[in-house]
Design an enzyme around this catalytic site. Structure first.
Site, PDB file in Angstrom:
ATOM      1  N   TYR A 167       6.227  -9.758   6.815  1.00  0.00           N
ATOM      2  CA  TYR A 167       6.182  -8.322   7.077  1.00  0.00           C
ATOM      3  C   TYR A 167       6.673  -8.060   8.502  1.00  0.00           C
ATOM      4  O   TYR A 167       6.517  -8.902   9.399  1.00  0.00           O
ATOM      5  CB  TYR A 167       4.753  -7.793   6.965  1.00  0.00           C
ATOM      6  CG  TYR A 167       4.267  -7.562   5.554  1.00  0.00           C
ATOM      7  CD1 TYR A 167       4.418  -6.317   4.941  1.00  0.00           C
ATOM      8  CD2 TYR A 167       3.644  -8.574   4.831  1.00  0.00           C
ATOM      9  CE1 TYR A 167       3.958  -6.087   3.651  1.00  0.00           C
ATOM     10  CE2 TYR A 167       3.191  -8.364   3.539  1.00  0.00           C
ATOM     11  CZ  TYR A 167       3.350  -7.118   2.953  1.00  0.00           C
ATOM     12  OH  TYR A 167       2.909  -6.898   1.670  1.00  0.00           O
ATOM     13  N   ASP A 226       0.818  -1.206   0.000  1.00  0.00           N
ATOM     14  CA  ASP A 226       0.000   0.000   0.000  1.00  0.00           C
ATOM     15  C   ASP A 226       0.855   1.261   0.000  1.00  0.00           C
ATOM     16  O   ASP A 226       2.081   1.217   0.199  1.00  0.00           O
ATOM     17  CB  ASP A 226      -0.921   0.009   1.220  1.00  0.00           C
ATOM     18  CG  ASP A 226      -1.991  -1.060   1.155  1.00  0.00           C
ATOM     19  OD1 ASP A 226      -2.344  -1.470   0.026  1.00  0.00           O
ATOM     20  OD2 ASP A 226      -2.479  -1.484   2.215  1.00  0.00           O
TER      21      ASP A 226
END
Length: 254
Positions: A113, A52
């Site tokens: 992540y 994003d």
């Protein structure tokens, strides 16, 4: 011929990986640079996944196919030339040939992540960390994080209006570690939903700060309702740090 690119980027300069109308993206920047360097039409580059706006990556993979009669030559030399066509926010570590059917997105086995929270203000890292003036209870957050491995449906942590067939994810790791004044959340899964990691971190932080109990965190997972979960954390502290592949099947036979 198909090639993989191993790269990293600072997401602050981009509106995510994927090409966006009227906004800079990592994908668009790479495709433009590659075409200029090879003096050919725009060459599509397929990434291992979407990040994003504002999210970074220290280890990202993508692939592209060369048109007929176009060659890279020595991959290391070409990599250095390619880097010269890119801004300081992107670095290419390596370009290497792979099997024709290898796919940067679909062949990825797992993605990892990490989210970074600092409990000490640092003006030199404020654009890469989330600052919490209160120190959360890491043990309680890890107790809650362990529950994530017991579930598959993560509707509660997904962006509401998103085009996906299901909300099923298989998480193999979810834990907090402490490094001095820094808390690091590491999570690994084959796939992630949009905003999933930042929503999980925000909800776990509520547990660590005493706003939620571990039992309430579990109930949030089971409710499958995004409105029940915590806030989505800022993007600047989130990094895609690892992508795993079955290299024995992807790399060319020697």
């Amino acid at each position: 011929m198909r090639y993989f690119i191993h790269l990293a980027y600072n997401g602050a300069a981009f509106f995510g990986w994927q090409i966006q109308p009227h906004h800079p993206s990592v994908q668009e920047t790479l495709e433009r640079g590659l075409s200029l360097l090879l003096h050919c039409e725009r060459i599509p580059i397929t990434g291992c996944g979407r990040t994003d706006t504002g999210v970074h990556s220290t280890s990202y993979f993508a692939h592209f196919d060369l048109p007929e009669r176009v060659t890279l030559g020595d991959c290391d030399i070409f990599k250095d030339k390619f880097n010269n066509y890119l801004s300081s926010e992107i670095v290419i570590y390596r370009i290497f040939p792979v099997q024709p059917e290898a796919h940067a997105r679909f062949d990825a086995i797992e993605r990892t992540y990490q989210y970074f929270i600092s409990t000490q203000k640092d003006p030199f890292l404020s654009h890469l960390r989330y600052f919490s003036f209160r120190k959360p209870d890491v043990n309680r957050m890890n107790e809650a994080a362990a529950l994530l491995l017991q579930y598959e449906d993560f509707t509660s942590f997904s962006k509401v209006h998103t085009q996906v067939n299901n909300f099923i994810c298989h998480i193999s790791k979810a834990e907090w570690t402490v490094h001095g004044d820094e808390l690091v959340f590491t999570i690994t899964a084959k796939r992630f939903l949009r905003n999933m990691v930042r929503a999980i971190v925000g909800t776990l932080l509520d547990v660590g700060l005493g706003k939620l109990t571990v039992a309430e965190f579990q109930l949030i997972i089971e409710e499958k309702n995004r409105c029940s979960a915590g806030t989505s954390m800022p993007a600047q502290a989130l990094f895609l740090t690892d992508v795993s592949y079955p290299w024995e099947r992807i790399l060319p036979n020697v």
